[in-house]
Every structure is written in structure tokens, then in C-alpha cells.
Motif scaffolding. Sequence first.
Motif, PDB file in Angstrom:
ATOM      1  N   TYR A 119       1.859  -1.048  10.518  1.00  0.00           N
ATOM      2  CA  TYR A 119       2.578  -0.471   9.381  1.00  0.00           C
ATOM      3  C   TYR A 119       3.916  -1.174   9.214  1.00  0.00           C
ATOM      4  O   TYR A 119       4.467  -1.744  10.167  1.00  0.00           O
ATOM      5  CB  TYR A 119       2.754   1.041   9.525  1.00  0.00           C
ATOM      6  CG  TYR A 119       3.688   1.496  10.607  1.00  0.00           C
ATOM      7  CD1 TYR A 119       5.067   1.602  10.388  1.00  0.00           C
ATOM      8  CD2 TYR A 119       3.217   1.843  11.864  1.00  0.00           C
ATOM      9  CE1 TYR A 119       5.931   2.029  11.381  1.00  0.00           C
ATOM     10  CE2 TYR A 119       4.064   2.272  12.873  1.00  0.00           C
ATOM     11  CZ  TYR A 119       5.423   2.364  12.619  1.00  0.00           C
ATOM     12  OH  TYR A 119       6.280   2.776  13.611  1.00  0.00           O
ATOM     13  N   ARG A 120       4.409  -1.134   8.003  1.00  0.00           N
ATOM     14  CA  ARG A 120       5.720  -1.683   7.670  1.00  0.00           C
ATOM     15  C   ARG A 120       6.455  -0.675   6.802  1.00  0.00           C
ATOM     16  O   ARG A 120       5.842   0.027   5.992  1.00  0.00           O
ATOM     17  CB  ARG A 120       5.591  -3.011   6.897  1.00  0.00           C
ATOM     18  CG  ARG A 120       4.907  -4.127   7.662  1.00  0.00           C
ATOM     19  CD  ARG A 120       4.761  -5.370   6.779  1.00  0.00           C
ATOM     20  NE  ARG A 120       3.968  -6.400   7.427  1.00  0.00           N
ATOM     21  CZ  ARG A 120       4.460  -7.305   8.259  1.00  0.00           C
ATOM     22  NH1 ARG A 120       5.759  -7.293   8.525  1.00  0.00           N
ATOM     23  NH2 ARG A 120       3.687  -8.216   8.817  1.00  0.00           N
ATOM     24  N   TYR A 121       7.767  -0.645   6.975  1.00  0.00           N
ATOM     25  CA  TYR A 121       8.595   0.182   6.102  1.00  0.00           C
ATOM     26  C   TYR A 121       9.042  -0.643   4.904  1.00  0.00           C
ATOM     27  O   TYR A 121       9.454  -1.802   5.037  1.00  0.00           O
ATOM     28  CB  TYR A 121       9.830   0.692   6.841  1.00  0.00           C
ATOM     29  CG  TYR A 121       9.526   1.733   7.883  1.00  0.00           C
ATOM     30  CD1 TYR A 121       9.142   3.027   7.509  1.00  0.00           C
ATOM     31  CD2 TYR A 121       9.617   1.441   9.241  1.00  0.00           C
ATOM     32  CE1 TYR A 121       8.855   3.987   8.468  1.00  0.00           C
ATOM     33  CE2 TYR A 121       9.336   2.404  10.199  1.00  0.00           C
ATOM     34  CZ  TYR A 121       8.955   3.672   9.811  1.00  0.00           C
ATOM     35  OH  TYR A 121       8.665   4.629  10.754  1.00  0.00           O
ATOM     36  N   GLY A 122       8.930  -0.046   3.738  1.00  0.00           N
ATOM     37  CA  GLY A 122       9.477  -0.651   2.531  1.00  0.00           C
ATOM     38  C   GLY A 122      10.586   0.239   1.998  1.00  0.00           C
ATOM     39  O   GLY A 122      10.946   1.243   2.618  1.00  0.00           O
ATOM     40  N   PRO A 123      11.139  -0.121   0.856  1.00  0.00           N
ATOM     41  CA  PRO A 123      12.202   0.716   0.268  1.00  0.00           C
ATOM     42  C   PRO A 123      11.612   2.024  -0.272  1.00  0.00           C
ATOM     43  O   PRO A 123      11.116   2.089  -1.389  1.00  0.00           O
ATOM     44  CB  PRO A 123      12.742  -0.159  -0.872  1.00  0.00           C
ATOM     45  CG  PRO A 123      11.632  -1.122  -1.184  1.00  0.00           C
ATOM     46  CD  PRO A 123      10.883  -1.341   0.090  1.00  0.00           C
ATOM     47  N   GLY A 124      11.660   3.047   0.564  1.00  0.00           N
ATOM     48  CA  GLY A 124      11.169   4.361   0.141  1.00  0.00           C
ATOM     49  C   GLY A 124       9.684   4.566   0.338  1.00  0.00           C
ATOM     50  O   GLY A 124       9.116   5.512  -0.214  1.00  0.00           O
ATOM     51  N   PHE A 125       9.030   3.734   1.116  1.00  0.00           N
ATOM     52  CA  PHE A 125       7.602   3.935   1.373  1.00  0.00           C
ATOM     53  C   PHE A 125       7.230   3.313   2.713  1.00  0.00           C
ATOM     54  O   PHE A 125       8.006   2.571   3.318  1.00  0.00           O
ATOM     55  CB  PHE A 125       6.740   3.336   0.258  1.00  0.00           C
ATOM     56  CG  PHE A 125       6.831   1.828   0.150  1.00  0.00           C
ATOM     57  CD1 PHE A 125       5.992   1.005   0.899  1.00  0.00           C
ATOM     58  CD2 PHE A 125       7.769   1.230  -0.685  1.00  0.00           C
ATOM     59  CE1 PHE A 125       6.083  -0.372   0.807  1.00  0.00           C
ATOM     60  CE2 PHE A 125       7.869  -0.147  -0.779  1.00  0.00           C
ATOM     61  CZ  PHE A 125       7.025  -0.952  -0.036  1.00  0.00           C
ATOM     62  N   VAL A 126       6.039   3.637   3.166  1.00  0.00           N
ATOM     63  CA  VAL A 126       5.451   3.010   4.357  1.00  0.00           C
ATOM     64  C   VAL A 126       4.100   2.445   3.928  1.00  0.00           C
ATOM     65  O   VAL A 126       3.332   3.121   3.224  1.00  0.00           O
ATOM     66  CB  VAL A 126       5.240   4.019   5.501  1.00  0.00           C
ATOM     67  CG1 VAL A 126       4.613   3.334   6.721  1.00  0.00           C
ATOM     68  CG2 VAL A 126       6.557   4.690   5.882  1.00  0.00           C
ATOM     69  N   LEU A 127       3.820   1.224   4.335  1.00  0.00           N
ATOM     70  CA  LEU A 127       2.542   0.600   4.003  1.00  0.00           C
ATOM     71  C   LEU A 127       1.762   0.373   5.295  1.00  0.00           C
ATOM     72  O   LEU A 127       2.234  -0.319   6.207  1.00  0.00           O
ATOM     73  CB  LEU A 127       2.766  -0.736   3.290  1.00  0.00           C
ATOM     74  CG  LEU A 127       1.502  -1.419   2.769  1.00  0.00           C
ATOM     75  CD1 LEU A 127       0.806  -0.542   1.736  1.00  0.00           C
ATOM     76  CD2 LEU A 127       1.832  -2.780   2.177  1.00  0.00           C
ATOM     77  N   ILE A 128       0.581   0.973   5.367  1.00  0.00           N
ATOM     78  CA  ILE A 128      -0.306   0.825   6.527  1.00  0.00           C
ATOM     79  C   ILE A 128      -1.427  -0.132   6.144  1.00  0.00           C
ATOM     80  O   ILE A 128      -2.052   0.016   5.088  1.00  0.00           O
ATOM     81  CB  ILE A 128      -0.895   2.181   6.950  1.00  0.00           C
ATOM     82  CG1 ILE A 128       0.223   3.152   7.332  1.00  0.00           C
ATOM     83  CG2 ILE A 128      -1.857   2.002   8.118  1.00  0.00           C
ATOM     84  CD1 ILE A 128      -0.264   4.576   7.594  1.00  0.00           C
ATOM     85  N   HIS A 129      -1.654  -1.094   7.010  1.00  0.00           N
ATOM     86  CA  HIS A 129      -2.696  -2.097   6.770  1.00  0.00           C
ATOM     87  C   HIS A 129      -3.697  -2.020   7.910  1.00  0.00           C
ATOM     88  O   HIS A 129      -3.349  -2.257   9.063  1.00  0.00           O
ATOM     89  CB  HIS A 129      -2.045  -3.489   6.708  1.00  0.00           C
ATOM     90  CG  HIS A 129      -2.968  -4.550   6.234  1.00  0.00           C
ATOM     91  ND1 HIS A 129      -3.116  -5.762   6.873  1.00  0.00           N
ATOM     92  CD2 HIS A 129      -3.803  -4.597   5.174  1.00  0.00           C
ATOM     93  CE1 HIS A 129      -3.992  -6.501   6.231  1.00  0.00           C
ATOM     94  NE2 HIS A 129      -4.429  -5.828   5.194  1.00  0.00           N
TER      95      HIS A 129
END
Length: 205
Positions: A119-129
Amino acid sequence: MRTQSAPHPAWPETVELDFGRIDAGPDDALRVVAGLAGSAQRLRLPEPFSFGEEAHRDATMVRLLATAAAAFVPVDWTLRKSLPGTIPERALCHLPPPRDDGEPGRRWREAHGTGTCTYRYGPGFVLIHDTRPRGPINRVHVEAGWVDAFRTLAGTDRPPADGLAADLVDQLAAHQLALRLDDRYAVVLPYHADRRPPPGREPGP
């Protein structure tokens, strides 16, 4: 002109953690593992490990392997016996596999792929791959209202009993992105991908 390079072994030292030390201070053990990032060291767990005996030990082991994977620290460990039926093999295959020659270890190594569930943190979200084999490819966008709950879950193995974090862990578990170990213990399975591997080295087990 002749140049000489100083000897520079790729991974010159091994740090050993026994389970007595890990049991005594799981969070301290995780900090030790995270601190190995970039220092060209290998982690060794001297005793074989069995999943399915105590939930809190399973949780610590999963978090320890995830911390090592995130830090690109190779782990030398062995699996005493097959995973229990409550822990699908696919759930852990993105984590550093055991080195033993048994069938469970062999299957883990065959399924293993570095960076296949992160997972990575973005500006105001988390993206799970999630591209682990033997299952659907998931690209999960955790929206702003759930980011704090995700941070809570990612930082503990004992999620809150109610509220957003409790709801989120159920949703993640439904997609094999979290693992419930009993009524108290649950762990987020993707690890935080916030750094690149050391130059000249592919991360590996």
C-alpha cells in the motif's frame, strides 16, 4: 591509471532475533527490523516457527515479516509445519518465505513475489495494490474518510472492537487484505511500499 575498489560485501552482517525477545517486546522487535533498512544486514530467526498455536505470536510474526519486506531486509527463517486452515497460503505469499525444504516452504517460495501486495499513502487516500497469484488482482482505493482508520489498523494487531476501523478490517479481510486471527487479533496484510531497494540489489527472500 588504475583504480581499486574497497571490498564491499552485499550483506555483511546478520542480526539474530529469538522468539523470547520477540515475545517480550513485539513492538521493540519490529523497530529493530525496521532499523535494518539500508544497513545491508540480514535478519535471522534461529527457531522454526509454527502458525496457528497462539494468535498474538502469529500476529507478531506476520507484522515482523511485513516490516522486513518493506525495508528490503532478507529474512532467514524456517516453517515448522503447514499453515493452519484458518490462514490461506495466498494470504502470506507476498512476505519473505521460509528457507526450509519442506513442501509448505516450497509452495510459499513458488508463490512468492516481492511487492505483490503493498500500500501507498496519497494525498487524502490509500492505494492498495494486490497482484498475489491464485486470486483476483485488486487495486483498492481507500477514500479520505477511511484513511485514519487504515492508519490505525496498519499500526496495530489488536483493532478496535467497533467504529470505522472495525468495519474496515472486516472489508479488508473479505478480500484477503487483512487476516483475523481470533476475536482480538487481526493484521493488515499489505505492507507499506515507501522506498526503493538498495542500488544494485533486487530484493529477495
